[in-house]
Design a protein around this motif. Sequence first.
Motif, mmCIF file in Angstrom:
data_model
loop_
_atom_site.group_PDB
_atom_site.id
_atom_site.type_symbol
_atom_site.label_atom_id
_atom_site.label_comp_id
_atom_site.label_asym_id
_atom_site.label_seq_id
_atom_site.Cartn_x
_atom_site.Cartn_y
_atom_site.Cartn_z
ATOM 1 N N ALA A 1 40.297 30.427 22.554
ATOM 2 C CA ALA A 1 41.718 30.498 22.270
ATOM 3 C C ALA A 1 41.729 32.097 21.732
ATOM 4 C CB ALA A 1 41.165 29.897 20.823
ATOM 5 N N PHE A 2 40.841 32.935 21.776
ATOM 6 C CA PHE A 2 41.180 34.594 21.353
ATOM 7 C C PHE A 2 41.183 35.288 23.088
ATOM 8 C CE2 PHE A 2 39.859 34.341 17.306
ATOM 9 C CZ PHE A 2 40.675 34.836 16.077
ATOM 10 N N ASP A 3 40.937 34.194 24.037
ATOM 11 C CA ASP A 3 41.250 34.953 24.906
ATOM 12 C C ASP A 3 42.287 34.498 25.649
ATOM 13 O OD1 ASP A 3 38.742 36.202 25.705
ATOM 14 O OD2 ASP A 3 37.939 34.052 26.216
ATOM 15 N N ARG B 1 43.177 44.109 22.257
ATOM 16 C CA ARG B 1 41.525 44.134 21.890
ATOM 17 C C ARG B 1 40.960 44.110 20.725
ATOM 18 N NH1 ARG B 1 43.860 50.154 23.608
ATOM 19 N NH2 ARG B 1 44.843 50.198 21.833
ATOM 20 N N PHE B 2 41.963 44.060 19.878
ATOM 21 C CA PHE B 2 41.312 43.198 18.488
ATOM 22 C C PHE B 2 40.979 41.368 18.746
ATOM 23 C CE2 PHE B 2 42.746 39.512 15.600
ATOM 24 C CZ PHE B 2 41.394 40.509 14.096
ATOM 25 N N ALA B 3 41.980 41.100 19.697
ATOM 26 C CA ALA B 3 40.951 39.770 20.115
ATOM 27 C C ALA B 3 39.850 39.909 21.164
ATOM 28 C CB ALA B 3 42.375 38.674 21.010
ATOM 29 N N GLU B 4 40.027 40.603 22.012
ATOM 30 C CA GLU B 4 38.815 40.460 22.708
ATOM 31 C C GLU B 4 37.435 41.300 22.423
ATOM 32 O OE1 GLU B 4 40.072 43.689 25.730
ATOM 33 O OE2 GLU B 4 41.723 41.834 26.959
ATOM 34 N N GLY B 5 37.733 42.137 20.932
ATOM 35 C CA GLY B 5 36.319 42.499 20.328
ATOM 36 C C GLY B 5 35.688 41.297 19.570
ATOM 37 N N LEU B 6 36.727 40.542 18.536
ATOM 38 C CA LEU B 6 36.414 39.163 18.380
ATOM 39 C C LEU B 6 36.408 38.304 18.856
ATOM 40 C CD1 LEU B 6 39.386 38.826 15.735
ATOM 41 C CD2 LEU B 6 37.264 39.408 15.553
ATOM 42 N N VAL B 7 35.729 38.042 20.430
ATOM 43 C CA VAL B 7 35.539 37.657 21.713
ATOM 44 C C VAL B 7 34.275 38.137 21.668
ATOM 45 C CG1 VAL B 7 35.473 37.175 23.394
ATOM 46 C CG2 VAL B 7 37.849 37.006 22.498
ATOM 47 N N VAL B 8 34.613 39.110 21.880
ATOM 48 C CA VAL B 8 33.008 39.880 22.117
ATOM 49 C C VAL B 8 31.891 40.433 20.976
ATOM 50 C CG1 VAL B 8 31.555 41.990 22.369
ATOM 51 C CG2 VAL B 8 33.231 41.937 24.483
ATOM 52 N N ALA B 9 32.074 39.849 20.019
ATOM 53 C CA ALA B 9 31.097 39.650 18.953
ATOM 54 C C ALA B 9 31.353 38.789 18.641
ATOM 55 C CB ALA B 9 31.995 40.631 17.332
ATOM 56 N N LEU B 10 31.945 37.264 18.962
ATOM 57 C CA LEU B 10 31.415 35.956 18.787
ATOM 58 C C LEU B 10 29.997 36.363 19.951
ATOM 59 C CD1 LEU B 10 34.671 34.922 17.505
ATOM 60 C CD2 LEU B 10 33.091 35.025 16.323
ATOM 61 N N GLU B 11 30.503 36.010 20.587
ATOM 62 C CA GLU B 11 29.604 35.483 22.072
ATOM 63 C C GLU B 11 28.612 36.365 22.048
ATOM 64 O OE1 GLU B 11 31.828 36.421 25.715
ATOM 65 O OE2 GLU B 11 32.719 34.758 25.039
ATOM 66 N N VAL C 1 32.219 41.742 10.444
ATOM 67 C CA VAL C 1 32.762 42.975 9.819
ATOM 68 C C VAL C 1 32.409 44.309 10.357
ATOM 69 C CG1 VAL C 1 32.241 43.823 7.090
ATOM 70 C CG2 VAL C 1 31.841 41.772 7.697
ATOM 71 N N ASP C 2 31.699 45.292 11.015
ATOM 72 C CA ASP C 2 31.437 46.063 11.070
ATOM 73 C C ASP C 2 32.867 45.901 12.140
ATOM 74 O OD1 ASP C 2 30.358 46.952 9.388
ATOM 75 O OD2 ASP C 2 28.478 46.784 11.017
ATOM 76 N N VAL C 3 32.986 45.554 13.074
ATOM 77 C CA VAL C 3 33.641 45.684 14.157
ATOM 78 C C VAL C 3 35.041 45.463 13.433
ATOM 79 C CG1 VAL C 3 34.407 43.453 16.502
ATOM 80 C CG2 VAL C 3 32.088 44.191 16.183
ATOM 81 N N LEU C 4 35.804 44.315 12.606
ATOM 82 C CA LEU C 4 37.099 44.239 12.371
ATOM 83 C C LEU C 4 38.059 45.450 12.151
ATOM 84 C CD1 LEU C 4 36.713 40.495 10.916
ATOM 85 C CD2 LEU C 4 37.980 41.794 12.855
ATOM 86 N N HIS C 5 36.781 46.227 10.687
ATOM 87 C CA HIS C 5 36.977 47.226 9.925
ATOM 88 C C HIS C 5 36.916 48.299 11.632
ATOM 89 C CE1 HIS C 5 36.218 46.395 6.428
ATOM 90 N NE2 HIS C 5 34.945 45.924 6.258
ATOM 91 N N ALA C 6 36.339 48.849 11.723
ATOM 92 C CA ALA C 6 36.936 49.661 13.050
ATOM 93 C C ALA C 6 37.548 49.679 14.560
ATOM 94 C CB ALA C 6 35.233 49.541 14.597
#
Length: 299
Positions: free
Chosen positions: A212-214, A227-237, A243-248
Amino acid sequence: MSQLWGPLIGASIAAGVWLVCSGWSRRRRPSPWVRVVPYVRDVRPDLGVDPPRHFVTGRAAAALDRVIGGRRSVERRLARLGGGTAAQTIEAFRLRQLGWVVAGFAVATAVALLLWSAGRGSVVALLGVCLFGAVAGGLLCDQDLSIRVARREKQMRAELPIVADLLALAVAAGESPVAGLDRVVRTVRGALGEELSGVLSEVRTGTAVTVAFDGLAARTGVANVARFAEGLVVALERGTPLVDVLHAQAADVREAARRDLIETGGRREVAMMLPVVFLLLPVTIVFAFFPGYVGLHLS
C-alpha cells in the motif's frame, strides 16, 4: 445583420425549451440504473455509483480525447489529484474540458458578432477569433488541472512533517503502524490525510502495508512524500526502528522546506528590488530635492 439575429434568438429559445423538457422528463421518470443498481451492487461491485454518461456526451468526450491527446499525462495528474478510477475520472475531465471549449467558443462568438455589427474585421479574422476562443477554453481547463495538482502537492508537503511526528508519537506509545496510521488519519484533515486514508483502506481490504505504501510512493508527485513512504516500507521490511525513521523523515522535510524558501528568496531578489528602485527611490529623491527646488524659485 438584422436578418441574423432572428435565427439566433429562435435557436436559443428552442435550445432552452429542449433542455427544460428533457430535464423535467428525467426527473419525472428515474432511469433503470437508479432503480435497479442499488439492489445488485453487492453481487456486481464493478458497477459504479454514478450512471454511465449519455451516449452523445460520451461520444463527444471520446472524440475530444482523440483530438487533443495527452491521455497519459492527464491520467497521471488526475491520479496525483486523487479521487475516482482513471477511466471514470478522465471521462469526467474530458466532459468538463468540452464545457470549457464550448464556453470559450461562445464568448469568442459573442465578441466576433459585436465586431461584425460594428463593421470591423473580415469574416476570416472573426472565424479565427471563434477558433481561438475554443482552443483557449480547452487550454485553460488543462492549466486549471495543473494548478489544482500543484496546490494539492504544496499542501501535502506542508502537512508531511506534522503527519510524520504524529505517527512517530503513536508508534512510540506502543501502537502498531496500522493503528497509528488510523489515529493520524482521524486527526489530520487535508490532502495528505486523504492519501493516507486511501492507504489505510487498502490495508483493511487485505493489501500488505508495504504494498500500500509502495502504491502511495508510485502515484504521488511529491518527492518528500515518496521518500516518506519508501522509508516506511524499508523500516517495516528490515526491522529498522520506526520511530527514528519517522523523526528523521520529519527533520529532512523541514530542512528541505527551509532550503526551498532560501532558494525562492534568492530567485526573487531582483523582483524584490523593483519596488525599491522604481517606487521608493524616486519618492525619496523627490522629498530630498523638492524643498531646495522650491526655495530657489522663491528666492
